[in-house]
Write an enzyme that holds these catalytic residues in place. Structure first.
Site, PDB file in Angstrom:
ATOM      1  CB  THR A 296      -5.724  -2.984  -0.868  1.00  0.00           C
ATOM      2  OG1 THR A 296      -5.340  -4.647  -0.596  1.00  0.00           O
ATOM      3  CG2 THR A 296      -6.705  -2.769   0.464  1.00  0.00           C
TER       4      THR A 296
ATOM      5  CE  LYS B  16      -6.012  -6.898   2.450  1.00  0.00           C
ATOM      6  NZ  LYS B  16      -4.961  -6.235   1.318  1.00  0.00           N
TER       7      LYS B  16
ATOM      8  CE  LYS C 293      -4.309   0.888   0.478  1.00  0.00           C
ATOM      9  NZ  LYS C 293      -3.928   0.113  -0.928  1.00  0.00           N
TER      10      LYS C 293
END
Length: 289
Positions: free
Chosen positions: A98, A173, A241
């Site tokens: 990711t 995502k 994050k």
């Protein structure tokens, strides 16, 4: 059977690489920043290990990758010992990290220049999804690159889809994490409110989960949340994050993400409570201080 390298054997990569052996029947070479973990994987699944990403990638048809962030990704792909230096023409690099859409486009351009294909393919489903081989995989890249990669990804995915050119997987995502952030906060507030009202939380959830309030988070996390247990799955520091990537991208594309920014601030408070490694449902702990 294909010759495959897998870079990064964390809580996601370790089982994902294992499925490529068990379900896919592929010949796997692994690389991990901590060599002992690569050795442990090889002992469990019977594959080979390599000392560098370049060595792992040499001669492979596919190189799969699942590391921490943009910087980790650059470290294993670019430079003299990076995987890109070892990849043969016509091979395919699949990145399950990711990361930002920017680095996906950057690596796609570099791959094209070197004569191989690139797919950005971040995943959703957490450690349990990786271990059970039921991840959702969101892909960006050319149709040709995706078509090559999809049969391998099927070893650990229950849903895999190409959403557009390079970077589209990462952008999707981001949408996933934006949706989850607001949902978990809403569920936390709902459970908190039910407790304060003197209601039986289990009875309430059993009722409302049959209606429009139902969600994966409700079905799978409400019991542990109500019990104050937060050691299940995706950690707060990882979510922060991801949300930082979403917020940075929103500054570029002009999207307004007020709830996402607020929930990120709430997670920062959870971290200050000592919850950096608690799972994302720990937003409830902040309300119950």
């Amino acid at each position: 059977m294909a010759k495959v390298a897998f870079l990064g054997l964390g809580v996601m990569g370790f089982p994902m690489a294992g499925h490529l052996v068990k379900k896919g029947g592929h010949e796997i070479t692994v690389y991990n920043r901590t060599p002992a973990k690569a050795q442990a994987w090889a002992e469990k699944f019977g594959g080979k290990t390599a000392p560098t990403p370049k060595a792992a990638a040499e001669g492979q048809d596919f190189v799969m990758c699942c590391v921490g962030n943009d910087n980790d990704l650059r470290a294993v792909t670019l430079g003299a010992d990076g995987a890109f230096a070892g990849m043969k023409k016509g091979a395919t690099f699949v990145d399950h990290t990711t990361a930002s859409a920017e680095i996906a486009r950057e690596l796609d351009a570099e791959a094209t220049k070197r004569g191989f294909r690139f797919v950005d393919a971040p995943v959703s489903g957490g450690q349990a999804g990786a271990e059970n081989g039921v991840l959702t995989v969101m892909c960006g890249g050319s149709e040709e690159a995706y078509a090559a990669a999809e049969p391998l990804i099927a070893a650990y995915a229950r849903m895999c889809k190409r959403l557009g050119p390079a970077g589209s997987g990462q952008l999707t995502k981001m949408v996933n994490q934006i949706c989850i952030a607001g949902l978990v906060q809403g569920l936390s507030e709902g459970i908190h409110f039910a407790k304060k009202s003197g209601l039986d939380v289990a009875a309430v959830i059993d009722t409302i989960s049959k209606g429009a309030a139902q969600s994966w988070q409700m079905e799978n996390r409400y019991k542990t949340m109500a019990e104050g247990k937060y050691d299940f799955g995706f950690a707060v520091e990882w979510m922060r994050k991801d949300l930082s990537i979403c917020i940075a991208e929103s500054r570029r594309n002009g999207a307004s993400l007020p709830v996402t920014a607020l929930v990120d601030a709430f997670y920062a408070e959870v971290e200050k409570m000592g919850g950096k490694r608690w799972d994302t449902s720990s937003l409830l702990a902040r309300l119950e201080r």
